[in-house]
Design a protein around this motif. Structure first.
Motif, PDB file in Angstrom:
ATOM      1  N   SER A 127       0.845  -1.189   0.000  1.00 28.82           N
ATOM      2  CA  SER A 127       0.000   0.000   0.000  1.00 28.82           C
ATOM      3  C   SER A 127       0.877   1.235   0.000  1.00 28.82           C
ATOM      4  CB  SER A 127      -0.939   0.026   1.221  1.00 28.82           C
ATOM      5  OG  SER A 127      -0.219   0.203   2.415  1.00 28.82           O
ATOM      6  N   ASN A 128       0.299   2.354  -0.383  1.00 35.14           N
ATOM      7  CA  ASN A 128       0.930   3.661  -0.277  1.00 35.14           C
ATOM      8  C   ASN A 128       2.304   3.740  -0.959  1.00 35.14           C
ATOM      9  OD1 ASN A 128       0.708   6.329   0.531  1.00 35.14           O
ATOM     10  ND2 ASN A 128       1.704   5.962   2.497  1.00 35.14           N
ATOM     11  N   GLY A 129       2.468   2.991  -2.050  1.00 33.32           N
ATOM     12  CA  GLY A 129       3.718   3.047  -2.808  1.00 33.32           C
ATOM     13  C   GLY A 129       4.829   2.155  -2.301  1.00 33.32           C
ATOM     14  N   TRP A 130       4.548   1.287  -1.331  1.00 33.37           N
ATOM     15  CA  TRP A 130       5.549   0.359  -0.782  1.00 33.37           C
ATOM     16  C   TRP A 130       5.472  -0.983  -1.507  1.00 33.37           C
ATOM     17  CZ3 TRP A 130       8.875   1.579   3.265  1.00 33.37           C
ATOM     18  CH2 TRP A 130       8.565   2.705   4.025  1.00 33.37           C
ATOM     19  N   PHE A 131       6.634  -1.531  -1.825  1.00 33.68           N
ATOM     20  CA  PHE A 131       6.735  -2.913  -2.285  1.00 33.68           C
ATOM     21  C   PHE A 131       7.128  -3.784  -1.099  1.00 33.68           C
ATOM     22  CE2 PHE A 131       7.891  -2.096  -6.973  1.00 33.68           C
ATOM     23  CZ  PHE A 131       6.774  -2.749  -7.464  1.00 33.68           C
ATOM     24  N   LYS A 132       6.509  -4.953  -1.002  1.00 33.90           N
ATOM     25  CA  LYS A 132       7.016  -5.993  -0.112  1.00 33.90           C
ATOM     26  C   LYS A 132       8.191  -6.627  -0.849  1.00 33.90           C
ATOM     27  CE  LYS A 132       5.332 -10.194   0.257  1.00 33.90           C
ATOM     28  NZ  LYS A 132       4.527 -11.373   0.607  1.00 33.90           N
ATOM     29  N   VAL A 133       9.356  -6.639  -0.230  1.00 31.48           N
ATOM     30  CA  VAL A 133      10.561  -7.188  -0.847  1.00 31.48           C
ATOM     31  C   VAL A 133      10.942  -8.454  -0.101  1.00 31.48           C
ATOM     32  CG1 VAL A 133      12.958  -6.756  -1.475  1.00 31.48           C
ATOM     33  CG2 VAL A 133      11.317  -4.867  -1.473  1.00 31.48           C
ATOM     34  N   PHE A 134      11.133  -9.544  -0.847  1.00 35.25           N
ATOM     35  CA  PHE A 134      11.460 -10.820  -0.208  1.00 35.25           C
ATOM     36  C   PHE A 134      12.622 -11.496  -0.906  1.00 35.25           C
ATOM     37  CE2 PHE A 134       8.120 -11.651  -3.334  1.00 35.25           C
ATOM     38  CZ  PHE A 134       8.613 -12.742  -4.030  1.00 35.25           C
ATOM     39  N   LEU A 135      13.215 -12.440  -0.204  1.00 36.74           N
ATOM     40  CA  LEU A 135      14.221 -13.312  -0.806  1.00 36.74           C
ATOM     41  C   LEU A 135      13.552 -14.642  -1.081  1.00 36.74           C
ATOM     42  CD1 LEU A 135      15.538 -15.687   1.253  1.00 36.74           C
ATOM     43  CD2 LEU A 135      16.235 -13.644   2.440  1.00 36.74           C
ATOM     44  N   SER A 136      14.201 -15.461  -1.879  1.00 32.63           N
ATOM     45  CA  SER A 136      13.565 -16.720  -2.257  1.00 32.63           C
ATOM     46  C   SER A 136      14.575 -17.840  -2.357  1.00 32.63           C
ATOM     47  CB  SER A 136      12.862 -16.543  -3.610  1.00 32.63           C
ATOM     48  OG  SER A 136      12.218 -17.727  -4.000  1.00 32.63           O
ATOM     49  N   GLY A 137      14.173 -19.029  -1.887  1.00 31.96           N
ATOM     50  CA  GLY A 137      14.911 -20.247  -2.143  1.00 31.96           C
ATOM     51  C   GLY A 137      16.014 -20.623  -1.174  1.00 31.96           C
ATOM     52  N   THR A 138      16.276 -19.796  -0.168  1.00 32.86           N
ATOM     53  CA  THR A 138      17.339 -20.130   0.774  1.00 32.86           C
ATOM     54  C   THR A 138      17.075 -19.463   2.113  1.00 32.86           C
ATOM     55  OG1 THR A 138      19.736 -20.145   1.155  1.00 32.86           O
ATOM     56  CG2 THR A 138      18.808 -18.194   0.066  1.00 32.86           C
ATOM     57  N   THR A 139      17.679 -19.981   3.157  1.00 30.49           N
ATOM     58  CA  THR A 139      17.635 -19.344   4.471  1.00 30.49           C
ATOM     59  C   THR A 139      18.970 -18.669   4.777  1.00 30.49           C
ATOM     60  OG1 THR A 139      18.339 -21.385   5.556  1.00 30.49           O
ATOM     61  CG2 THR A 139      15.957 -20.992   5.388  1.00 30.49           C
ATOM     62  N   LYS A 140      19.924 -18.782   3.854  1.00 33.85           N
ATOM     63  CA  LYS A 140      21.262 -18.212   4.049  1.00 33.85           C
ATOM     64  C   LYS A 140      21.345 -16.807   3.470  1.00 33.85           C
ATOM     65  CE  LYS A 140      23.120 -22.747   3.930  1.00 33.85           C
ATOM     66  NZ  LYS A 140      24.080 -23.668   3.888  1.00 33.85           N
ATOM     67  N   TRP A 141      22.423 -16.095   3.786  1.00 34.64           N
ATOM     68  CA  TRP A 141      22.668 -14.774   3.214  1.00 34.64           C
ATOM     69  C   TRP A 141      22.695 -14.874   1.697  1.00 34.64           C
ATOM     70  CZ3 TRP A 141      22.322 -10.503   5.952  1.00 34.64           C
ATOM     71  CH2 TRP A 141      22.555 -10.542   7.330  1.00 34.64           C
ATOM     72  N   THR A 142      21.980 -13.971   1.031  1.00 30.52           N
ATOM     73  CA  THR A 142      21.936 -13.987  -0.427  1.00 30.52           C
ATOM     74  C   THR A 142      21.588 -12.602  -0.963  1.00 30.52           C
ATOM     75  OG1 THR A 142      20.962 -15.112  -2.350  1.00 30.52           O
ATOM     76  CG2 THR A 142      19.473 -14.637  -0.539  1.00 30.52           C
ATOM     77  N   TRP A 143      21.998 -12.355  -2.195  1.00 29.27           N
ATOM     78  CA  TRP A 143      21.576 -11.146  -2.897  1.00 29.27           C
ATOM     79  C   TRP A 143      20.272 -11.495  -3.594  1.00 29.27           C
ATOM     80  CZ3 TRP A 143      23.680  -6.543  -2.146  1.00 29.27           C
ATOM     81  CH2 TRP A 143      24.977  -6.475  -1.661  1.00 29.27           C
ATOM     82  N   SER A 144      19.163 -11.155  -2.965  1.00 30.72           N
ATOM     83  CA  SER A 144      17.850 -11.474  -3.517  1.00 30.72           C
ATOM     84  C   SER A 144      16.874 -10.379  -3.122  1.00 30.72           C
ATOM     85  CB  SER A 144      17.368 -12.820  -2.990  1.00 30.72           C
ATOM     86  OG  SER A 144      16.108 -13.156  -3.521  1.00 30.72           O
ATOM     87  N   SER A 145      16.273  -9.747  -4.100  1.00 30.10           N
ATOM     88  CA  SER A 145      15.320  -8.661  -3.856  1.00 30.10           C
ATOM     89  C   SER A 145      14.190  -8.788  -4.855  1.00 30.10           C
ATOM     90  CB  SER A 145      16.013  -7.304  -4.002  1.00 30.10           C
ATOM     91  OG  SER A 145      17.159  -7.237  -3.205  1.00 30.10           O
ATOM     92  N   LEU A 146      13.133  -9.440  -4.443  1.00 31.05           N
ATOM     93  CA  LEU A 146      12.024  -9.743  -5.332  1.00 31.05           C
ATOM     94  C   LEU A 146      10.733  -9.190  -4.761  1.00 31.05           C
ATOM     95  CD1 LEU A 146      13.034 -13.480  -5.843  1.00 31.05           C
ATOM     96  CD2 LEU A 146      13.438 -11.585  -7.445  1.00 31.05           C
TER      97      LEU A 146
END
Length: 172
Positions: A127-146
């Motif tokens: 809402s209000n111009g915000w994206f929910k940003v999530f990572l996918s496929g792992t519980t470890k540190w990762t470069w993931s912004s979806l």
């Protein structure tokens, strides 16, 4: 970061790097070093209450100086905050309120944050111009912004001219 007192970070050669632990935190966020694998001096950890459908809780604002106009791929390095399920405790809220465009892209599909006045919007909360940003496929540190539940889109932000812009983070 930059020595320019107007901004907390500055783009150089088309890249903006922000070590999140250097950002001034608000209520609900803590600087932590508890989980190995982080870069820099630590990482931000949301410890406030859940905010699954209403972005803005614990909002952190940081200023970015853009010297080179263009469309930038947004990525952050993150991990699942607790537990062993890669689809839980894996997201935050993100907004660029004064950028010229902020969108998710998957192939030829482009989506815009819910409440931004642009369509189509992502699957899932927002809402209000915000994206929910999530990572996918792992519980470890990762470069993931979806963004967009069950239809993951990569994030982009567009700046049409040099200037100081605002990036906002919020706990989810």
């Amino acid at each position: 970061t930059t020595s320019d007192c107007e901004a907390d970070a500055e783009e150089v050669n088309g890249l903006v790097v922000i070590e999140a632990e250097s950002i001034n935190v608000t209520t609900g966020w803590v600087n932590s070093t508890a989980v190995n694998g982080f870069t820099g001096n630590g990482y931000l950890d949301w410890q406030g209450s859940d905010s699954f459908s209403t972005p803005g809780k614990g909002k952190i604002s940081t200023k970015i100086k853009i010297n080179t106009p263009g469309t930038y791929l947004f990525q952050w390095r993150n991990k699942v905050g607790e537990g062993t399920n890669s689809t839980e405790s894996n997201d935050s809220w993100l907004r660029f309120p004064d950028a010229d465009d902020f969108f998710g892209k998957k192939g030829s599909s482009i989506i815009y944050p819910t409440g931004s006045g642009k369509n189509p919007n992502p699957e899932g909360a927002g809402s209000n111009g915000w994206f929910k940003v999530f990572l996918s496929g792992t519980t470890k540190w990762t470069w993931s912004s979806l963004t967009s539940d069950n239809d993951a889109h990569t994030l982009y932000v567009k700046f049409d001219k040099p200037g100081i812009y605002t990036m906002e983070l919020s706990g989810r």
